[in-house]
Design a protein around this motif. Structure first.
Motif, mmCIF file in Angstrom:
data_model
loop_
_atom_site.group_PDB
_atom_site.id
_atom_site.type_symbol
_atom_site.label_atom_id
_atom_site.label_comp_id
_atom_site.label_asym_id
_atom_site.label_seq_id
_atom_site.Cartn_x
_atom_site.Cartn_y
_atom_site.Cartn_z
ATOM 1 N N SER A 187 24.829 125.584 1.243
ATOM 2 C CA SER A 187 24.301 124.329 0.731
ATOM 3 C C SER A 187 23.831 123.434 1.864
ATOM 4 O O SER A 187 24.440 123.359 2.911
ATOM 5 C CB SER A 187 25.375 123.605 -0.070
ATOM 6 N N THR A 233 15.155 125.047 -2.253
ATOM 7 C CA THR A 233 16.420 125.397 -2.892
ATOM 8 C C THR A 233 17.565 124.545 -2.358
ATOM 9 O O THR A 233 18.353 123.994 -3.132
ATOM 10 C CB THR A 233 16.729 126.887 -2.680
ATOM 11 N N HIS A 234 17.651 124.420 -1.065
ATOM 12 C CA HIS A 234 18.765 123.702 -0.463
ATOM 13 C C HIS A 234 18.693 122.196 -0.659
ATOM 14 O O HIS A 234 19.720 121.524 -0.628
ATOM 15 C CB HIS A 234 18.892 124.056 1.003
ATOM 16 N N GLY A 244 17.928 121.102 -3.415
ATOM 17 C CA GLY A 244 18.246 120.956 -4.840
ATOM 18 C C GLY A 244 17.034 120.610 -5.681
ATOM 19 O O GLY A 244 17.165 120.090 -6.783
ATOM 20 N N GLN A 268 28.161 129.932 -5.590
ATOM 21 C CA GLN A 268 27.999 128.881 -6.584
ATOM 22 C C GLN A 268 27.194 129.410 -7.769
ATOM 23 O O GLN A 268 26.283 130.210 -7.596
ATOM 24 C CB GLN A 268 27.281 127.674 -5.980
#
Length: 106
Positions: free
Chosen positions: A8, A81-82, A84, A105
């Motif tokens: 993340s 992606t990271h 969000g 996750q």
């Protein structure tokens, strides 16, 4: 297609998916506090992974044998992606697995 192992990444700036796809790469990397490196993992379908240091600085590792186009797309996809952000601007075949504190996750 195999999923991408990732971790993340906390966003350091508010960007839209369109900005992640359109900004010049140098500007994008600076805005999200990311550097690029290579990995010797060159398996078919593998596009790279991200590590996050305690300082929040991230490194994206891309396959050493990847073409410039694949590197560009993979970098932008992993950043999206990271952060969000929605990944609707990328082909559906691209997938990421987020691993936080050693746990995958959902």
């Amino acid at each position: 297609m195999p999923q991408l192992p990732t971790t993340s990444m906390a966003p350091s700036t508010q960007l839209t998916p369109e900005q992640v796809c359109d900004l010049p790469m140098g500007n994008l990397l600076a805005q999200v506090n990311v550097t690029l490196d290579t990995t010797e993992i060159n398996e078919p379908g593998f596009f790279g992974y991200v590590t996050i240091q305690g300082s929040g600085r991230a490194t994206i590792y891309l396959p050493s044998q990847a073409s410039d186009l694949v590197r560009d797309i993979a970098t932008r996809f992993l950043i999206t992606t990271h952060l969000g952000l929605p990944t609707h601007l990328f082909p559906d075949v691209l997938q990421a697995t987020v691993i936080r504190d050693g746990e995958v996750q959902a």
